[in-house]
Design an enzyme around this catalytic site. Structure first.
Site, mmCIF file in Angstrom:
data_model
loop_
_atom_site.group_PDB
_atom_site.id
_atom_site.type_symbol
_atom_site.label_atom_id
_atom_site.label_comp_id
_atom_site.label_asym_id
_atom_site.label_seq_id
_atom_site.Cartn_x
_atom_site.Cartn_y
_atom_site.Cartn_z
ATOM 1 N N HIS A 99 2.546 10.948 23.024
ATOM 2 C CA HIS A 99 1.774 10.300 21.959
ATOM 3 C C HIS A 99 0.278 10.560 22.069
ATOM 4 O O HIS A 99 -0.531 9.817 21.521
ATOM 5 C CB HIS A 99 2.110 8.809 21.906
ATOM 6 N N HIS A 156 13.036 16.173 17.551
ATOM 7 C CA HIS A 156 11.718 16.751 17.308
ATOM 8 C C HIS A 156 11.895 18.260 17.447
ATOM 9 O O HIS A 156 12.152 18.753 18.546
ATOM 10 C CB HIS A 156 10.699 16.268 18.347
ATOM 11 N N HIS A 201 6.822 6.840 10.907
ATOM 12 C CA HIS A 201 6.402 6.831 12.307
ATOM 13 C C HIS A 201 5.059 6.138 12.446
ATOM 14 O O HIS A 201 4.145 6.372 11.660
ATOM 15 C CB HIS A 201 6.306 8.260 12.852
ATOM 16 N N ASP A 205 15.766 12.311 21.140
ATOM 17 C CA ASP A 205 14.292 12.298 21.085
ATOM 18 C C ASP A 205 13.745 13.532 21.800
ATOM 19 O O ASP A 205 12.822 13.468 22.605
ATOM 20 C CB ASP A 205 13.730 11.024 21.703
ATOM 21 N N HIS A 214 15.197 4.478 18.582
ATOM 22 C CA HIS A 214 14.949 3.810 19.875
ATOM 23 C C HIS A 214 14.692 2.314 19.685
ATOM 24 O O HIS A 214 13.611 1.792 19.939
ATOM 25 C CB HIS A 214 13.819 4.469 20.667
ATOM 26 N N LYS A 235 11.084 10.105 7.480
ATOM 27 C CA LYS A 235 10.814 9.444 8.754
ATOM 28 C C LYS A 235 9.491 8.689 8.687
ATOM 29 O O LYS A 235 8.444 9.266 8.418
ATOM 30 C CB LYS A 235 10.757 10.484 9.882
#
Length: 569
Positions: free
Chosen positions: A322, A138, A221, A362, A274, A219
């Site tokens: 999150h 990230h 997500h 991550d 993950h 990506k």
């Protein structure tokens, strides 16, 4: 005239040779030298009264006629393909030869020529590895890059635009405008960089335009909505343009369970982030996908390895990353559903079996960017202590385990993201992104990090001292980290479409840009030493994990190597 010296003296002078063993930091892992490319009695070494002098180990041969730019002498190479002692020649920023260095006018079997144009770097008693690759970044802040390279990482792949709320949670650089700006920002850093676009869309146009702008992958997500339709569309675009897809699946199982996601893959290759699930993914059984041939499974480092503190720290991390609210019961339930001791313990064993292929960070989004390498070797140590030697080991060493684990942050992420022609291993023709370690500090604190054959970061003492070693000694940026040298020693990865369309020229990028390739014709079988395909089962009530019918269970570590004793100052 022959002169015989004992093995200990030889190792102290020229480094270990065949049959010698080296302990990795303070772990219970020992590697043994399998082959020595140097010639006994004809080794090269630099220094006063040593070999690399004119008319001795140094020839008068010019660079134009074959002398290398840099020679690393007598290094112990640890890579996925083997553990060998060799000299390494570097020319034009690339690995030129692994073998025997010296002066061919007076020495036999020389395949690395030392001349007046050659710099020397002492590898005696040092371990040499390929620069690490972190494939789950990230890009929240640029300071991550300094931390990563200081730990031995030389390639970072992921997405983001800075500390935006979307980037804090998802590794996506969305849209042409952001992609262009991040490609321009990459110019400043002595790091190979590749960016992922946002892959969440049920229609292809918005995804294709990001690939055309230069991302090397997409990506998916869950925070953007990882539905079966989005998965299918994203993989279709990836197949068309030869880029990789990374996925963070649907923790809440809102759009389907893990079976629906696997079905949406349609046997197309995908990198599952993950894969254990604490970082996100179908609860409680996303771990099952590591048994699929088309899935390239990775871990992120907060769950590496399973310790007595692992579960406790994860809840707070998850709430922040999150954008969850502790006052909302559903948010708390969401967080708690992802943190399971049973699957985290199983993850340790699946790495040891070679069923999980990659370890990444991550970064700042439930992961520590400077600890990919440390956490990898801590996991290897824990498994050595708890499970003993691997069945495939030959000899009284841990060579196979060491090779398996180093592949998880070097060659396997390189293959996964289509950059293995350039980086990921110590092989002729690849960029000379190399890391030298003192064995006692292996995996924890590099001694020297080279980017494209030039020293980028190194342990360095007081700049006002009369010699380089007075305290404080710590990792500091060196000349490959400044000015125009950055552009000549680091790469920016882009899609083939962007390369052909002239995007690097359009943006006036000075850094060397290269295109990713062969991301769609690979599979789990492509993962070096990490290609196991167990039949996976997860009990939905107890969370027990079985591989080929065997219950995967291990105790949490209460103490780890490569930890506090290395960070007292």
């Amino acid at each position: 005239m022959n002169y015989r010296i004992d093995r200990r003296t030889y190792a102290e002078t020229y480094g270990p040779t065949v049959g010698d063993k080296v302990r990795l930091a303070d772990t219970e892992l020992f590697i043994e030298v399998e082959k020595d490319f140097t010639t006994y009695g004809d080794e090269v070494k630099f220094g006063g009264g040593k070999v690399i002098r004119d008319g001795m180990g140094q020839s008068p041969i010019s660079r134009e006629d074959g002398a290398v730019d840099l020679v690393i002498t007598n290094a112990l190479i640890l890579d996925w393909w083997g553990i060998v002692k060799a000299d390494v020649g570097i020319k034009d920023g690339k690995i030129y030869k692994i073998g025997k260095a010296g002066n061919p006018h007076i020495q036999d079997n020389v395949d690395i020529i030392i001349g007046p144009a050659t710099e020397a770097l002492a590898g005696e008693g040092m371990i040499l590895t390929a620069g690490g690759i972190d494939a789950h970044i990230h890009f929240i802040c640029p300071q991550q890059i300094e931390t990563a390279i200081a730990s031995g990482i030389t390639t970072m792949i992921g997405g983001g635009t800075g500390p935006a709320t979307g980037t804090n949670a998802t590794t996506c650089t969305p849209g042409e405008w952001h992609i262009y700006r991040m490609l321009e920002a990459a110019e400043a850093f002595p790091m190979n960089l590749g960016f992922l676009g946002k892959g969440n869309s049920s229609q292809p146009e918005g995804l294709a335009e990001q690939v055309k702008a230069g991302v090397i992958g997409l990506k998916l997500h869950e925070d953007w909505g990882t539905t079966p339709a989005a998965i299918d569309t994203c993989l279709s675009v990836a197949d068309k343009y030869d880029v990789q897809v990374a996925i963070h699946t649907d923790t809440l199982n809102e759009a389907g369970f893990v079976e629906a996601t696997i079905a949406a893959f349609k046997n197309r290759v995908i990198h599952t982030y993950h894969t254990e699930g604490a970082g996100g993914g179908h609860a409680p059984d996303i771990i099952r996908v590591c048994g699929e041939m088309n899935v390239l499974p990775s871990s992120t480092n907060p769950t590496r390895p399973y310790t007595t503190n692992t579960l406790e720290e994860h809840l707070d991390m998850l709430m922040v990353c999150h954008h969850l609210d502790r006052s909302i019961p559903e948010d708390v339930a969401f967080a708690e559903s992802r943190i399971r001791r049973e699957t985290i313990a199983a993850e340790d064993i699946l790495h040891d079996l070679g069923a999980f292929s990659i370890i990444s960070s991550d970064s700042q989004a439930m992961g520590r960017v400077g600890e990919v390498i440390i956490r990898t070797w801590q996991t290897a140590h824990k498994m050595r202590v708890q499970r003993g030697r691997l069945t495939g080991e030959t000899g009284e060493n841990d060579n196979l385990r060491a090779r398996r684990y180093i592949a998880k942050y070097t060659i396997n992420p390189a293959i996964t993201h289509g950059v293995s022609d350039y980086v990921g291993s110590i092989e002729v023709g690849k960029l000379a992104d190399l890391v030298l370690w003192k064995p006692a500090f292996f995996g924890v604190k590099p001694e020297i990090v080279l980017k494209g054959g030039l020293i980028a970061w190194a342990q360095m003492g007081d700049a006002n001292a009369s010699i380089p070693t007075p305290q404080p000694v710590y990792m500091r940026p060196m000349f490959a980290s400044f000015g125009g040298a950055i552009a000549k020693t680091s790469l920016t990865f882009v899609s083939k479409y962007a390369m052909k369309a002239g995007i690097p020229e359009k943006l006036k990028l000075k850094k060397t840009a290269v295109a990713v390739s062969n991301t769609r014709n690979i599979s789990k079988a492509s993962m070096k030493l990490n290609d196991a395909l167990p039949r996976m089962e997860v009990n939905p009530e107890t969370y027990e994990v079985r591989a080929d019918g065997e219950l995967l269970i291990c105790e949490p570590a209460t103490v780890l190597p490569m930890a506090q004793r290395y960070f007292l100052f």
